[in-house]
Design an enzyme around this catalytic site. Structure first.
Site, short mmCIF file in Angstrom:
data_model
loop_
_atom_site.label_atom_id
_atom_site.label_comp_id
_atom_site.label_asym_id
_atom_site.label_seq_id
_atom_site.Cartn_x
_atom_site.Cartn_y
_atom_site.Cartn_z
N LYS A 1 4.25 -12.13 -5.33
CA LYS A 1 3.80 -11.08 -6.25
C LYS A 1 4.79 -9.91 -6.31
O LYS A 1 5.15 -9.47 -7.40
CB LYS A 1 2.42 -10.54 -5.82
N ARG B 1 -8.53 -6.66 -4.90
CA ARG B 1 -8.71 -7.72 -3.91
C ARG B 1 -10.18 -8.02 -3.64
O ARG B 1 -10.48 -8.88 -2.81
CB ARG B 1 -8.03 -7.32 -2.61
N ARG C 1 9.89 -13.71 5.79
CA ARG C 1 9.95 -12.31 5.39
C ARG C 1 9.82 -11.40 6.61
O ARG C 1 10.46 -10.34 6.68
CB ARG C 1 8.83 -12.01 4.38
N ARG D 1 7.31 -5.78 9.22
CA ARG D 1 5.85 -5.69 9.13
C ARG D 1 5.19 -6.48 10.25
O ARG D 1 5.40 -7.68 10.36
CB ARG D 1 5.37 -6.25 7.78
N ARG E 1 -5.22 -13.29 6.97
CA ARG E 1 -4.98 -12.79 5.61
C ARG E 1 -5.26 -13.87 4.57
O ARG E 1 -5.79 -13.59 3.49
CB ARG E 1 -3.54 -12.28 5.49
P1 AMP Z 1 0.16 -6.60 0.79
O1 AMP Z 1 1.45 -5.87 0.93
O2 AMP Z 1 -0.35 -6.62 -0.60
O3 AMP Z 1 0.21 -7.98 1.41
O4 AMP Z 1 -0.91 -5.79 1.64
C1 AMP Z 1 -0.79 -5.63 3.04
C2 AMP Z 1 -2.13 -5.27 3.65
O5 AMP Z 1 -2.58 -4.02 3.09
C3 AMP Z 1 -3.26 -6.24 3.35
O6 AMP Z 1 -3.28 -7.33 4.27
C4 AMP Z 1 -4.49 -5.34 3.51
O7 AMP Z 1 -4.77 -5.10 4.87
C5 AMP Z 1 -4.00 -4.03 2.90
N1 AMP Z 1 -4.26 -3.98 1.44
C6 AMP Z 1 -3.35 -4.00 0.43
N2 AMP Z 1 -3.95 -3.94 -0.77
C7 AMP Z 1 -5.29 -3.90 -0.51
C8 AMP Z 1 -6.45 -3.86 -1.33
N3 AMP Z 1 -6.37 -3.88 -2.68
N4 AMP Z 1 -7.66 -3.80 -0.71
C9 AMP Z 1 -7.76 -3.78 0.63
N5 AMP Z 1 -6.71 -3.85 1.46
C10 AMP Z 1 -5.49 -3.90 0.91
#
Ligand code: AMP
Length: 194
Positions: free
Chosen positions: A18, A93, A132, A138, A150
């Site tokens: 994404k 989400r 990654r 991270r 996740r």
């Molecule tokens: P991402 O970079 O999109 O993979 O997000 C990393 C982490 O941030 C996720 O595993 C969640 O813990 C948190 N996170 C990101 N976006 C959301 C969202 N829309 N709702 C809830 N948690 C989020």
């Protein structure tokens, strides 16, 4: 909606590409990229109260509560009104987040045009995220059990968002395996069909 406004949701499991594709779409269509994951990481990097709260969920591979996430998203949209469109990456989400997004946009006389969902197999996801993790710094990319969590959260809480927008005829499944430019062309074809 305003004729030139395009609002997209880039959807799919963690590690489906994404972020990579969002950057390319932004370049081509001049949209504002809003990644809630990036916003949380920025807050965490600055040790803000929001960042500290988010960290306790993110490091376990859980979702940050909707109340926190929706408030942060709303701030970002409200403070960037003069754009030719938004690309939401990693948001919504949950169904609750999707409803909140639709009402926020409706207040501005805007709508989501399309949800583009990248389809990638589970074992490929784990491979990509671990790769990654070598450079992303991270913690949630470096632990197989957090990655699995996740993926489970995605299947249980997030995948219903696809069906939510499918009811409005807006969800499209796009093959997310292959090389970056090839996947980008598939996404482009869907944007052109709007
Ligand atoms: P991402 O970079 O999109 O993979 O997000 C990393 C982490 O941030 C996720 O595993 C969640 O813990 C948190 N996170 C990101 N976006 C959301 C969202 N829309 N709702 C809830 N948690 C989020």
């Amino acid at each position: 909606r305003a004729i030139h406004m395009i609002n997209l949701i880039l959807f799919g499991p963690p590690g489906s590409g994404k972020g990579t594709q969002a950057i390319k779409l932004v370049e081509k269509y001049n949209l504002l990229h809003i990644s809630t994951g990036d916003l949380f990481r920025y807050e965490m990097g600055n040790n803000t109260p929001l960042g500290l709260e988010a960290k306790s969920y993110i490091e376990k591979g859980q979702l940050v509560p909707d109340s926190v996430t929706i408030g942060m998203l709303k701030n970002k949209v409200d403070s960037n009104p003069d754009v030719s469109g938004y690309i939401f990456d990693g948001f919504p989400r949950t169904i609750n987040q999707a409803e909140a997004l639709d009402s926020l946009l409706a207040e501005k006389k805007l709508v989501i045009d399309k949800l583009l969902s990248l389809k990638v197999e589970d074992d490929e996801i784990v491979k990509r995220i671990l790769h990654r993790g070598k450079t992303s710094g991270r913690a949630d990319d470096n632990d197989a059990s957090i990655i699995q969590n996740r993926i489970n959260v995605y299947k249980q809480e997030t995948s219903p968002v696809f069906d939510y927008y499918a009811k409005a005829g807006k969800s499209v499944l796009v093959e997310g395996m292959g090389d970056i430019d090839e996947i980008f062309e598939r996404l482009n074809a869907e944007v052109h069909a709007i």
